[in-house]
Scaffold this motif. Sequence first.
Motif, PDB file in Angstrom:
ATOM      1  N   GLN A 108     122.785  25.192 -13.614  1.00  0.00           N
ATOM      2  CA  GLN A 108     122.581  26.428 -13.342  1.00  0.00           C
ATOM      3  C   GLN A 108     121.727  27.041 -14.281  1.00  0.00           C
ATOM      4  OE1 GLN A 108     126.278  27.570 -13.781  1.00  0.00           O
ATOM      5  NE2 GLN A 108     127.613  27.147 -11.741  1.00  0.00           N
ATOM      6  N   ARG A 109     121.357  27.204 -15.427  1.00  0.00           N
ATOM      7  CA  ARG A 109     120.854  27.840 -15.378  1.00  0.00           C
ATOM      8  C   ARG A 109     119.344  27.162 -16.365  1.00  0.00           C
ATOM      9  NH1 ARG A 109     123.616  31.038 -20.219  1.00  0.00           N
ATOM     10  NH2 ARG A 109     125.743  31.088 -19.807  1.00  0.00           N
ATOM     11  N   GLY A 110     118.907  25.892 -16.098  1.00  0.00           N
ATOM     12  CA  GLY A 110     117.879  25.780 -15.938  1.00  0.00           C
ATOM     13  C   GLY A 110     116.532  26.246 -17.376  1.00  0.00           C
ATOM     14  N   GLU A 111     116.984  26.961 -18.106  1.00  0.00           N
ATOM     15  CA  GLU A 111     116.294  26.475 -19.340  1.00  0.00           C
ATOM     16  C   GLU A 111     116.406  28.305 -20.075  1.00  0.00           C
ATOM     17  OE1 GLU A 111     111.632  28.834 -17.981  1.00  0.00           O
ATOM     18  OE2 GLU A 111     112.434  28.101 -16.201  1.00  0.00           O
ATOM     19  N   THR A 112     116.510  28.377 -21.169  1.00  0.00           N
ATOM     20  CA  THR A 112     116.277  29.542 -21.940  1.00  0.00           C
ATOM     21  C   THR A 112     116.038  30.658 -21.981  1.00  0.00           C
ATOM     22  OG1 THR A 112     117.346  27.688 -23.630  1.00  0.00           O
ATOM     23  CG2 THR A 112     116.437  30.540 -24.731  1.00  0.00           C
ATOM     24  N   LEU A 113     115.890  31.935 -21.768  1.00  0.00           N
ATOM     25  CA  LEU A 113     115.820  33.160 -21.270  1.00  0.00           C
ATOM     26  C   LEU A 113     115.234  33.897 -22.707  1.00  0.00           C
ATOM     27  CD1 LEU A 113     116.857  34.030 -18.047  1.00  0.00           C
ATOM     28  CD2 LEU A 113     114.854  32.471 -18.900  1.00  0.00           C
ATOM     29  N   TYR A 114     114.500  34.444 -23.096  1.00  0.00           N
ATOM     30  CA  TYR A 114     114.003  35.119 -24.144  1.00  0.00           C
ATOM     31  C   TYR A 114     113.774  37.008 -24.653  1.00  0.00           C
ATOM     32  CZ  TYR A 114     113.566  30.571 -26.476  1.00  0.00           C
ATOM     33  OH  TYR A 114     113.702  29.396 -26.715  1.00  0.00           O
ATOM     34  N   ALA A 115     115.095  37.377 -24.945  1.00  0.00           N
ATOM     35  CA  ALA A 115     114.546  38.681 -24.975  1.00  0.00           C
ATOM     36  C   ALA A 115     114.805  39.738 -26.318  1.00  0.00           C
ATOM     37  CB  ALA A 115     115.989  39.198 -24.045  1.00  0.00           C
ATOM     38  N   PRO A 116     114.789  40.378 -26.271  1.00  0.00           N
ATOM     39  CA  PRO A 116     114.029  40.788 -28.047  1.00  0.00           C
ATOM     40  C   PRO A 116     115.338  41.755 -28.094  1.00  0.00           C
ATOM     41  CG  PRO A 116     113.061  42.817 -25.846  1.00  0.00           C
ATOM     42  CD  PRO A 116     113.478  41.543 -25.939  1.00  0.00           C
ATOM     43  N   ASP A 117     116.648  41.770 -27.481  1.00  0.00           N
ATOM     44  CA  ASP A 117     118.214  41.910 -28.063  1.00  0.00           C
ATOM     45  C   ASP A 117     118.759  40.364 -28.765  1.00  0.00           C
ATOM     46  OD1 ASP A 117     118.017  41.405 -25.286  1.00  0.00           O
ATOM     47  OD2 ASP A 117     119.620  42.816 -25.073  1.00  0.00           O
ATOM     48  N   GLU A 118     118.641  39.924 -27.249  1.00  0.00           N
ATOM     49  CA  GLU A 118     119.851  38.726 -27.606  1.00  0.00           C
ATOM     50  C   GLU A 118     118.635  37.509 -26.541  1.00  0.00           C
ATOM     51  OE1 GLU A 118     124.256  37.724 -27.042  1.00  0.00           O
ATOM     52  OE2 GLU A 118     123.684  39.248 -26.778  1.00  0.00           O
ATOM     53  N   ASN A 119     119.394  36.150 -26.521  1.00  0.00           N
ATOM     54  CA  ASN A 119     119.150  35.289 -26.092  1.00  0.00           C
ATOM     55  C   ASN A 119     119.844  34.463 -24.695  1.00  0.00           C
ATOM     56  OD1 ASN A 119     116.026  35.498 -27.238  1.00  0.00           O
ATOM     57  ND2 ASN A 119     116.404  33.761 -28.417  1.00  0.00           N
ATOM     58  N   ALA A 120     119.487  34.371 -23.831  1.00  0.00           N
ATOM     59  CA  ALA A 120     120.450  33.453 -22.295  1.00  0.00           C
ATOM     60  C   ALA A 120     119.928  32.374 -22.391  1.00  0.00           C
ATOM     61  CB  ALA A 120     120.214  33.925 -21.053  1.00  0.00           C
ATOM     62  N   MET A 386     113.962  22.843 -11.007  1.00  0.00           N
ATOM     63  CA  MET A 386     113.458  23.784 -11.962  1.00  0.00           C
ATOM     64  C   MET A 386     112.860  24.942 -11.703  1.00  0.00           C
ATOM     65  SD  MET A 386     114.179  22.526 -15.234  1.00  0.00           S
ATOM     66  CE  MET A 386     113.518  23.473 -16.781  1.00  0.00           C
ATOM     67  N   ALA A 387     112.256  24.789 -10.015  1.00  0.00           N
ATOM     68  CA  ALA A 387     111.588  25.648  -9.544  1.00  0.00           C
ATOM     69  C   ALA A 387     112.262  27.392  -9.862  1.00  0.00           C
ATOM     70  CB  ALA A 387     110.985  25.118  -8.187  1.00  0.00           C
ATOM     71  N   LYS A 388     113.529  26.876  -9.319  1.00  0.00           N
ATOM     72  CA  LYS A 388     114.198  28.282  -9.371  1.00  0.00           C
ATOM     73  C   LYS A 388     114.776  28.817 -10.596  1.00  0.00           C
ATOM     74  CE  LYS A 388     117.198  27.533  -4.980  1.00  0.00           C
ATOM     75  NZ  LYS A 388     118.304  26.897  -4.839  1.00  0.00           N
ATOM     76  N   SER A 389     115.383  28.286 -11.903  1.00  0.00           N
ATOM     77  CA  SER A 389     115.020  28.510 -12.510  1.00  0.00           C
ATOM     78  C   SER A 389     113.658  29.449 -13.400  1.00  0.00           C
ATOM     79  CB  SER A 389     115.360  27.798 -14.165  1.00  0.00           C
ATOM     80  OG  SER A 389     114.441  26.537 -14.378  1.00  0.00           O
ATOM     81  N   GLY A 390     112.443  28.869 -13.381  1.00  0.00           N
ATOM     82  CA  GLY A 390     111.019  29.274 -13.970  1.00  0.00           C
ATOM     83  C   GLY A 390     110.540  30.595 -12.954  1.00  0.00           C
ATOM     84  N   ALA A 391     111.125  30.849 -11.455  1.00  0.00           N
ATOM     85  CA  ALA A 391     110.800  31.474 -11.106  1.00  0.00           C
ATOM     86  C   ALA A 391     111.134  33.039 -12.126  1.00  0.00           C
ATOM     87  CB  ALA A 391     110.885  31.841  -9.749  1.00  0.00           C
ATOM     88  N   ARG A 392     112.823  32.811 -11.714  1.00  0.00           N
ATOM     89  CA  ARG A 392     114.101  33.803 -12.833  1.00  0.00           C
ATOM     90  C   ARG A 392     113.238  34.001 -14.051  1.00  0.00           C
ATOM     91  NH1 ARG A 392     120.076  32.826 -14.063  1.00  0.00           N
ATOM     92  NH2 ARG A 392     119.318  30.984 -14.780  1.00  0.00           N
ATOM     93  N   ALA A 393     113.029  32.862 -14.785  1.00  0.00           N
ATOM     94  CA  ALA A 393     112.242  33.236 -15.811  1.00  0.00           C
ATOM     95  C   ALA A 393     110.818  34.046 -15.813  1.00  0.00           C
ATOM     96  CB  ALA A 393     111.805  32.201 -16.653  1.00  0.00           C
TER      97      ALA A 393
END
Length: 474
Positions: A108-120, A386-393
């Motif tokens: 469901q997640r596909g990949e880690t999403l990075y942000a300066p406060d906390e990573n998904a 991966m296409a969906k998770s890449g677009a969201r990333a």
Amino acid sequence: MPKRSYRLATDSPEIVAAFAELRRQLKVSLQFPAEVLVEAEAAAHAPRLPNADETAIPFVTLDPASSMDLDQAFHIERRGDGYRVRYAIADVAAFVRPGGPLDVEAHQRGETLYAPDENARLYPPVLSEGAASLLPEQTRPAVVWTMDVDETGEGVEVNVRHALVRSRAKLDYVSAQQALDGGTADEQLRLLREVGLLRQQREVRRGGVSLAIPEQVITQDDDQYWLQFRAPLPVEGWNAQMSLMTGMAAAELMLEGGVGLLRTVPLADPDRLRRLRLTAQALHVEWPEDVSYPAFVRSLSPFIARQAALLLEAASLLRGSSYTWFEDVPPEQPTHSALASTYAHTTAPLRRLVDRYVGEACIALSEGREVPEWVRTELPKLPEVMAKSGARAGQYEAGIVSIIEAALLEPRVGDVFDAIVVELHERRGGATVAIREPSVVARCRGDDLPLGGRIKARLDEVDVMRRLVRFEQV
């Protein structure tokens, strides 16, 4: 007048609220369901362990200093006139049961999403930053690639298997570059530079394209955010070559074995190439007819305004990246045109779902076994995941940066800035401009905006919650 400080408090309620709204809109969750956490905790204490033991090899990792999700460790030694490169990849499959709660959540997640406060994260921290991460002085299960390379940087033999490894040190890019520049680097870093340079030279000979575009990054200390444009350090490029070499070896193994998943990018469209030549001509940047697109791009400097604008235009020629599954019959278009080679993602399984599957497929093929059924069943489904998770990333990363840009500029509405036009929007009108201080890239309205030219731009509108920054030419 004192120099203005473009910094933001990390606990600014406006930024916290804007981050939360972005996550709500994109359905990005920082937390994991209870059953996923339970399985992750159990897996952390009882992974599948391999029979092979390579803990005597003094692997090291090389990442940003703050990274804890360490996917890769390397060891390089001279071997005759060439080198032996060992590349250990975190063995996520040793912890994740196919079809279990961890696996379902990762899809469901596909990949880690990075942000300066906390990573998904793709996987819970107990795995991604703990038991599965190649942390120093910890014995870990890994997917170990052994690649013999000749004196030209060409790979001549490849083997991949499950094995236990033990990293000896957690190196970071800045310190590594300083040690190399200062002549105090140890043998591993010196050999990384040697092999990395050889591989870069091979990339040039293949006709690969490397775009030296400075990256807009959010930097932070304990309590402040700010933006800057950062060019990659040379050691980052040499380290990336180890990952690229592994990905190329993975693609070759799968193509020979008749099943797999490639990372592909189509060749540059001839019409776009012609347009880029016309753009270079308009910007008075010489592009001789006998100089190829890759060679021309390598000659451009990101620190010269007109050439930086051309680099951004050149990047548009490499769009269309995708994952391409095949079985029995090789794909019609198997190559990654930017690399001028076939290639697969397999070196970041803690951060990207697809890499776990590619790694397991490659081990089976290397050992002459059938690819496991759980891998073979999922491979054709992964391109869509991966296409969906890449677009969201992409949306998430751009949204985070836009929030910081808007918050930095909010007090400056009506002020005039020096700007460089880096991209024209023919259909929508206007352009994208880059501001050096603060390090912002944003939309700008205006007529006859000169690509690569310097203009005066008035900050016309800012909205942090809408992630909006808009300038107008004056």
